[in-house]
Design an enzyme around this catalytic site. Structure first.
Site, PDB file in Angstrom:
ATOM      1  N   HIS A  17       0.939  -1.170  -0.364  1.00 47.28           N
ATOM      2  CA  HIS A  17      -0.133  -0.354   0.398  1.00 47.28           C
ATOM      3  C   HIS A  17       0.402   1.084   0.369  1.00 47.28           C
ATOM      4  O   HIS A  17       0.835   2.506  -0.452  1.00 47.28           O
ATOM      5  CB  HIS A  17      -0.840  -0.280   1.077  1.00 47.28           C
ATOM      6  CG  HIS A  17      -1.765  -1.371   1.345  1.00 47.28           C
ATOM      7  ND1 HIS A  17      -2.228  -2.243   2.562  1.00 47.28           N
ATOM      8  CD2 HIS A  17      -2.458  -1.115   0.385  1.00 47.28           C
ATOM      9  CE1 HIS A  17      -3.040  -2.382   2.219  1.00 47.28           C
ATOM     10  NE2 HIS A  17      -3.760  -2.387   1.402  1.00 47.28           N
ATOM     11  N   LYS A  41     -17.213  -6.632   7.936  1.00 44.43           N
ATOM     12  CA  LYS A  41     -18.076  -7.027   8.994  1.00 44.43           C
ATOM     13  C   LYS A  41     -17.114  -7.383  10.235  1.00 44.43           C
ATOM     14  O   LYS A  41     -17.522  -6.728  11.243  1.00 44.43           O
ATOM     15  CB  LYS A  41     -18.667  -8.247   9.226  1.00 44.43           C
ATOM     16  CG  LYS A  41     -20.255  -7.373   8.592  1.00 44.43           C
ATOM     17  CD  LYS A  41     -21.579  -8.231   8.904  1.00 44.43           C
ATOM     18  CE  LYS A  41     -22.213  -7.453   8.114  1.00 44.43           C
ATOM     19  NZ  LYS A  41     -23.443  -9.008   7.572  1.00 44.43           N
ATOM     20  N   ARG A  90      -1.997  -6.203  -8.506  1.00 48.49           N
ATOM     21  CA  ARG A  90      -0.851  -7.434  -8.292  1.00 48.49           C
ATOM     22  C   ARG A  90      -0.498  -8.346  -8.845  1.00 48.49           C
ATOM     23  O   ARG A  90       0.527  -8.409  -9.298  1.00 48.49           O
ATOM     24  CB  ARG A  90      -1.225  -7.771  -6.976  1.00 48.49           C
ATOM     25  CG  ARG A  90      -0.993  -6.890  -5.556  1.00 48.49           C
ATOM     26  CD  ARG A  90      -1.138  -7.412  -4.370  1.00 48.49           C
ATOM     27  NE  ARG A  90      -2.393  -8.064  -4.351  1.00 48.49           N
ATOM     28  CZ  ARG A  90      -3.277  -7.782  -3.494  1.00 48.49           C
ATOM     29  NH1 ARG A  90      -3.098  -7.581  -1.998  1.00 48.49           N
ATOM     30  NH2 ARG A  90      -4.539  -8.322  -3.719  1.00 48.49           N
ATOM     31  N   SER A 128      -3.522  -7.748   2.922  1.00 42.40           N
ATOM     32  CA  SER A 128      -3.803  -7.530   4.703  1.00 42.40           C
ATOM     33  C   SER A 128      -3.986  -8.322   4.720  1.00 42.40           C
ATOM     34  O   SER A 128      -3.687  -8.750   6.087  1.00 42.40           O
ATOM     35  CB  SER A 128      -4.804  -5.996   4.357  1.00 42.40           C
ATOM     36  OG  SER A 128      -4.238  -4.847   4.137  1.00 42.40           O
TER      37      SER A 128
END
Ligand code: PNS
Length: 158
Positions: A17, A41, A90, A128
């Site tokens: 990032h 969530k 990517r 992530s």
């Protein structure tokens, strides 16, 4: 003045990032990193923690701001007076979803464009999700996350 937005969940920010932020910040006058409030969530990090990490790692950049957004990305673009969205690509596996998002956003707001930056090969495997998996198993994330965010992550997960 060309304003760009780099949107994402950033749960947490990775070196991949930061590489996109670095390159995107040179391609526009002002870059807004837009952190999606209610993406997953079950984020590992709260919105506030994700923003604090991003603010810390983007401190050296004079033309980068970190803000949260909720709802449609195109509404956030209009709010920020931005017409460019930056996304990192990517691998081919990213392509279908990214194409769909770019076309949906363009259809909702024809004045905007999505600019794809190819991930630095060094980070092309990084996400992530992978970082969270390593964290859950108490692995070393120092090759995956910008140094200033590592101590913060340790503190948040105490
Ligand atoms: O890093 P991510 O989680 O892949 O980022 C996805 C993000 C935040 C760019 C995307 O989910 C998004 O823009 N969400 C806002 C809702 C929206 O605008 N949806 C319509 C276009 S797909």
């Amino acid at each position: 003045m060309q304003i760009g937005v780099y949107p994402g969940s950033f749960d947490p920010v990775t070196l991949g990032h930061l590489d996109i932020i670095d390159r995107a910040s040179r391609l526009c006058d002002h870059l807004v990193v837009g952190v999606l409030q209610n993406g997953s969530k079950y984020p590992m990090f709260t919105l506030d923690q994700r923003i604090r990490m991003l603010k810390k790692v983007t401190e050296p950049y004079g033309n980068v701001d970190v803000l949260s957004f909720d709802g449609l990305l195109v509404d956030f673009l209009k709010q920020q007076d931005a017409k460019i969205v930056f996304r990192g690509l990517r691998a081919v596996t990213d392509f279908e979803y990214e194409l769909q998002m770019a076309q949906t956003n363009h259809s909702l707001y024809p004045e905007m464009e999505t600019v794809f930056l190819t991930a630095n090969v060094q980070y092309s495997y990084l996400s992530s999700t992978i970082v969270k998996d390593v964290l859950v198993h108490n692995g070393d994330i120092s090759n995956f996350v910008p140094a200033p965010a590592i101590d913060m992550i340790k503190q948040f997960r105490r």
